[in-house]
Write a protein that holds these residues in place. Structure first.
Motif: not given
Length: 213
Positions: A93-97, A100-104, A180-181
């Motif tokens: 999230i801090r990278n603006g995502e 993607g993989d981490t969310w999944v 993201a914010a």
């Protein structure tokens, strides 16, 4: 071509790792558990038939000290892994995502084909908070500290667990919206709730503790 192969490989991996039919054409945000806040909150309510028998005794009544300790160790290990995945989500999230993989890996609701190294049959959120038909390890671990004859819902650990479960719902909504914010703000709020829950169940409250790495 490389992007296509990567996307195809990711989909194939999730179909293999989780009980998702490869015949489905596309894995969407909804498939990954990025549902409405109401749906997320419904998962936070523990299954009373599993976690509490309704007669004034916890699910651990009748367990020997050894078997109860084994269950607690299992829940503790799973919670530690869930914290690690939560930290990874925060980094994404801090990278603006917002996908993607981490969310999944955090939100996907499907059961794994095989439990992971710490025995998790589901991804982090489903493992921690459970579903309408089963309790998550967060609730079960908190309830394991309740004295026989006492309702779990009055314990500090279970109260903190309930707050934690509710705090995770907004992050799902933010991800669905691609905000993201807002996801960053809600993740930070949830991190406080997570820390308070961990402290209440005698686990390191610092999310950066080595136990969670």
């Amino acid at each position: 071509l490389i992007v296509f192969i990567t996307a195809f490989s990711l989909k194939h991996w999730f179909c293999e790792a989780y009980n998702v039919s490869p015949a489905r054409k596309q894995l969407t945000r909804r498939d990954f558990g990025l549902t409405t806040a109401a749906a997320a909150l419904s998962r936070s309510a523990p299954n009373q038939a599993i976690a509490f028998d309704g007669s004034g005794s916890s699910a651990y009544t009748g367990k020997t000290p050894t078997s109860k300790a084994e269950l607690q160790r299992s829940y503790r290990a799973r919670i530690a892994a869930d914290v690690g995945d939560f930290n990874d989500l925060g980094a994404a999230i801090r990278n603006g995502e917002t996908s993607g993989d981490t969310w999944v890996k955090f939100f996907i609701p499907y059961a794994r084909r095989e439990p992971d190294s710490v025995g998790r049959a589901y991804a982090a959120l489903a493992d921690l908070v459970g579903a309408p038909d089963r309790s998550g390890c967060g609730y079960l671990y908190a309830a394991s500290f309740v004295k026989p004859g006492k309702p779990p819902e009055t314990s500090a650990g279970v109260k903190k667990y309930n707050s934690l479960a509710k705090s995770l719902a907004p992050i799902e909504v933010d991800g669905k919206k691609g905000d993201a914010a807002k996801a960053q703000k809600d993740w930070e709020k949830a991190s406080v709730a997570f820390s308070e829950f961990l402290e209440a169940v005698d686990m390191p409250s610092n999310l950066n503790d080595n136990l969670y790495k």
